[in-house]
Design a protein around this motif. Structure first.
Motif, short mmCIF file in Angstrom:
data_model
loop_
_atom_site.label_atom_id
_atom_site.label_comp_id
_atom_site.label_asym_id
_atom_site.label_seq_id
_atom_site.Cartn_x
_atom_site.Cartn_y
_atom_site.Cartn_z
N CYS A 65 1.41 8.56 5.46
CA CYS A 65 1.85 9.60 4.53
C CYS A 65 3.25 10.09 4.90
CB CYS A 65 0.88 10.78 4.54
SG CYS A 65 -0.80 10.35 4.01
N THR A 117 -5.64 9.28 1.30
CA THR A 117 -5.29 10.67 1.63
C THR A 117 -6.28 11.36 2.56
OG1 THR A 117 -6.47 11.58 -0.29
CG2 THR A 117 -4.16 10.90 -0.62
N SER A 149 2.45 15.91 0.85
CA SER A 149 2.51 14.56 1.42
C SER A 149 2.20 13.51 0.36
CB SER A 149 1.50 14.42 2.56
OG SER A 149 1.83 15.27 3.64
N LYS A 155 -2.00 16.37 -0.67
CA LYS A 155 -1.65 14.96 -0.53
C LYS A 155 -1.98 14.21 -1.81
CE LYS A 155 -2.74 14.63 4.46
NZ LYS A 155 -3.53 13.88 5.47
N CYS A 201 1.16 9.64 0.10
CA CYS A 201 0.55 8.64 0.96
C CYS A 201 0.62 7.26 0.34
CB CYS A 201 -0.91 9.02 1.25
SG CYS A 201 -1.10 10.66 2.00
#
Length: 458
Positions: free
Chosen positions: A43, A455, A35, A448, A37
């Protein structure tokens, strides 16, 4: 990686590293979502994949299935010299789950320590994150950013290391720089780190066969004349008994082949082009023995979140890297990093150049981190872009004592910096760990990255 031999100690069977591409086993990269973000915590899911390091792969003659490398010995007929070997040998695809114990599910990557495959027993693994084209490594520039992941290392005992880190590899694995390298990132080529490892089978598109010496205590490893060096940011080296975050820096940019003194081997450890010790923050080593472990503040008996923030002097992505902060999230609670309680040191809870200098003085360690530029040099490596690495391994040279026990073993454990974790100095022997804990695993998930504070939920 901390010890001078950490990357020499990766133990495995049926390892190989080639520059041509074989066709006997299909190469299908396990999918892994991550992910990205943005400020405010929104995200976006990115579909990515992981690739196995070529050092683990089957290496065979291009015209057939004859091994180019067996155990810890090269076939001298197929590999009479470095360039001919690169031309004659092909690295093949991998059975990720069946042979190497590597599986993914959604945003989770599981690395199994020992895997009994159809043709061999595999020990440990190392994988890299690929970009969306499935051909090149994903490149990370993390200044004024944070990187976050969940980890379950409850099944990772003394002597093992479930590591997540960044190294300054070429995005294409070295294909464009070294024409003999036909495999590239798709087959996991081009590894380097600050230990300047000599166990890598092919460096700069040539076989590392010159002065190849089989390991005396690992039947599947050896070392060649050359090492391969680059900047390294160890975000997470850990097992259920201890953890460390450690930047290491070099005087060179990007993957660089070394030989002789430049590699910093043995007695020349502090004369090489890279800082092998690094500047580590290990809560136990820094004086708090109640912070991280089973049942402790950060409870390693269950999954938790690790957040690492790379702060710059002016809070911009172009500024000078000035601080590396760490915090944890577990059971909905944000846990601040531990603070140092070492005589002669201020109370630090993050990595700064002041922390590193104070630590080196308090522990009586050589300050090669400062000599080679400290955090600003680490930031310059992120400017170039770094590759994400995830691995699980045991240590044939130092039994991982530098991470989770007393090290060096001939030093007084009560001396500052010697005690690094609760494990016995008799622990971590690879043969014992491999036989007693074959089912050991580490699970990295929910990766992330994004601006500071984006995050995780505070």
């Amino acid at each position: 990686m901390f010890p001078s031999v950490a990357l020499l100690s990766l133990s495995f069977l049926a390892i190989a590293y080639g520059q041509q591409v074989g066709t006997l086993t299909a190469e299908t990269h396990p999918k892994l979502s991550v992910s990205q973000c943005s400020t405010g915590g929104s995200c976006q899911t990115l579909q990515r994949s992981v690739v196995l390091d070529s050092n683990w792969r089957w290496l065979h003659e291009t015209s057939g299935s004859t091994n180019c490398y067996t155990g810890n010995t090269w076939d001298a007929t197929i590999c009479p010299d470095p360039v001919t070997c690169a031309e004659n040998c092909a690295v093949d695809g991998a059975d990720y789950s069946g042979t190497y114990g590597i599986t993914t599910s959604g945003n989770a990557l599981t690395l199994k320590f020992v895997t009994n495959g159809p043709y061999s027993t595999n020990i440990g693994s190392r994988v890299y994150l690929l970009s969306d084209d499935d051909e090149n490594y994903e490149m990370f520039s993390l200044k004024n950013q944070e990187f976050t992941f969940d980890v379950d290392m409850s099944q990772l005992p003394c002597g093992l290391n479930g590591a997540l880190y960044f190294v300054e590899m070429d995005q294409d694995g070295g294909m464009s720089r070294f024409p003999n390298n036909k495999a590239g990132s798709k087959y996991g080529t081009g590894y380097c780190d600050t230990q300047c490892p000599h166990d890598i089978k092919f460096i700069n598109g040539e076989a590392n066969i010159l002065n190849w010496t089989s390991s005396a205590n690992d039947p599947n490893a050896g070392s060649g004349q050359y090492g391969t060096c680059c900047n390294e940011m160890d975000v997470w080296e850990a097992n259920s008994n201890g953890a460390a975050v450690t930047p290491h820096v070099c005087s060179v940019q990007g993957q660089t082949r070394c030989e002789g003194t430049d590699c910093g081997d043995g007695d020349e450890r502090y004369d090489g082009i890279c800082d092998k010790d690094g500047c580590d923050f290990n809560s136990w080593r820094m004086g708090d023995q109640t912070f991280l472990g089973s049942g402790l503040t950060v409870d390693t008996s269950s999954k938790f979140t690790v957040v690492t923030q790379f702060m710059t002097s002016d809070n911009t992505t172009s500024g000078t890297l000035s601080e590396i902060r760490r915090l944890y999230v577990q059971n909905g609670q944000v846990i601040a990093n531990s603070k140092t309680t070492i005589p002669g040191m201020d109370s630090f809870d993050s990595i700064t150049d002041d922390f590193c200098n104070a630590q080196k003085t308090a522990f009586g360690d050589t300050n090669s981190f400062e000599k080679l530029g400290g955090l600003p040099t680490m930031g310059e490596a992120f400017d170039q872009g770094m590759v994400l690495v995830m691995s699980v391994w045991d240590d044939h040279e130092a039994n991982m004592l530098w991470l989770d026990s007393d090290y060096p073993t001939d030093a007084n454990p009560s001396s500052p910096g010697v005690s690094r974790g609760p494990c016995a100095t008799s622990s971590g022997v690879p043969a014992t760990v491999e036989s007693q804990s074959p089912g050991a695993t580490v699970v990295f998930s929910n990766l992330k990255f994004g601006p500071i504070g984006s995050t995780y939920a505070s």
